[in-house]
Design an enzyme around this catalytic site. Sequence first.
Site, PDB file in Angstrom:
ATOM      1  N   PRO A 264      -6.254   0.824  -4.377  1.00  0.00           N
ATOM      2  CA  PRO A 264      -6.813  -0.495  -4.704  1.00  0.00           C
ATOM      3  C   PRO A 264      -7.597  -0.509  -6.015  1.00  0.00           C
ATOM      4  CG  PRO A 264      -7.269   0.080  -2.412  1.00  0.00           C
ATOM      5  CD  PRO A 264      -6.724   1.312  -3.067  1.00  0.00           C
TER       6      PRO A 264
ATOM      7  N   GLU B 128     -10.044   6.371   4.545  1.00  0.00           N
ATOM      8  CA  GLU B 128     -10.946   5.823   3.539  1.00  0.00           C
ATOM      9  C   GLU B 128     -10.531   6.179   2.114  1.00  0.00           C
ATOM     10  OE1 GLU B 128     -13.610   3.675   3.945  1.00  0.00           O
ATOM     11  OE2 GLU B 128     -12.653   3.548   5.894  1.00  0.00           O
TER      12      GLU B 128
ATOM     13  N   ARG C  89      15.198  -1.746 -10.031  1.00  0.00           N
ATOM     14  CA  ARG C  89      15.892  -2.862 -10.678  1.00  0.00           C
ATOM     15  C   ARG C  89      16.047  -2.660 -12.169  1.00  0.00           C
ATOM     16  NH1 ARG C  89      16.247  -7.662  -8.138  1.00  0.00           N
ATOM     17  NH2 ARG C  89      15.996  -8.777 -10.116  1.00  0.00           N
TER      18      ARG C  89
ATOM     19  N   ASP D  60      14.478 -12.094 -14.896  1.00  0.00           N
ATOM     20  CA  ASP D  60      13.457 -12.165 -13.856  1.00  0.00           C
ATOM     21  C   ASP D  60      12.149 -12.714 -14.415  1.00  0.00           C
ATOM     22  OD1 ASP D  60      15.093 -11.143 -11.915  1.00  0.00           O
ATOM     23  OD2 ASP D  60      14.360  -9.087 -12.087  1.00  0.00           O
TER      24      ASP D  60
END
Length: 251
Positions: free
Chosen positions: A90, A117, A155, A170
């Site tokens: 994160p 954690e 891709r 895209d």
Amino acid sequence: MKIDILTLFPQMFESPFSASIIKRAVDRELLKINTVNIRDFSRNKHHTVDDTPFGGGAGMVMGPEPLFECFDALKEKQGGQVGRVVMMCPQGEPFTQAFARELAREEHLVLVCGHYEGIDERVRQSLVTDEISIGDYVLTGGELPAMVVVDAVARMLPGVLGEAASAEEDSFYHGLLEHPHYTKPREYRGMAVPEILLSGHHENIRQWRRRQSLLRTLERRPELLREVALQKEDRQVLLELLELLQSLDLK
């Protein structure tokens, strides 16, 4: 390209990678995906990989030993060297289309999926070259983000999509959101396909699509326009669109 995924739950990857574009890329040997169970490198009889954090606090932390030994095994298998090592985190750099294109140029990627954690900081300091976040939220583990990264990178690999232009059109590939798409039938429930797309005039269609792309980006993600290399034609279109939007707001 070869991608090694270090995870506590290799079974999570079986279904997503056994269908659609990823499966075809693997079958055609354009992409090789290998999942490695981190628990296999645990030295204790219960194959645990986590422990309580030094300094106290809630939750558990993945220890360094299994991951370091996992990397030792990967290095030996790779002839002494591994490719770019990307940890799902994160706190990492936001994952973008540009990042996917950059990773697609690598021959070997190692994706590290954390849990609990987090992972002992010594792993981050010694083994990891990049950290990626797929959004400002927290998931149970790094497996879902790793799937997202693999799909986006695959891709970009030559030959994976039927046409190279498919990836280039895209959203985000050139920094803008994608233009609207239509297919048959020409009219459905009172909604008709824009006439310009039926005209056969390729330059007019190109201009319409570019205008729609600029409009969508302006309306939905205007901050993206700061990073796009706009052409003179684009700037003129944006000025016209801004004037139009302002006039509509006034009404």
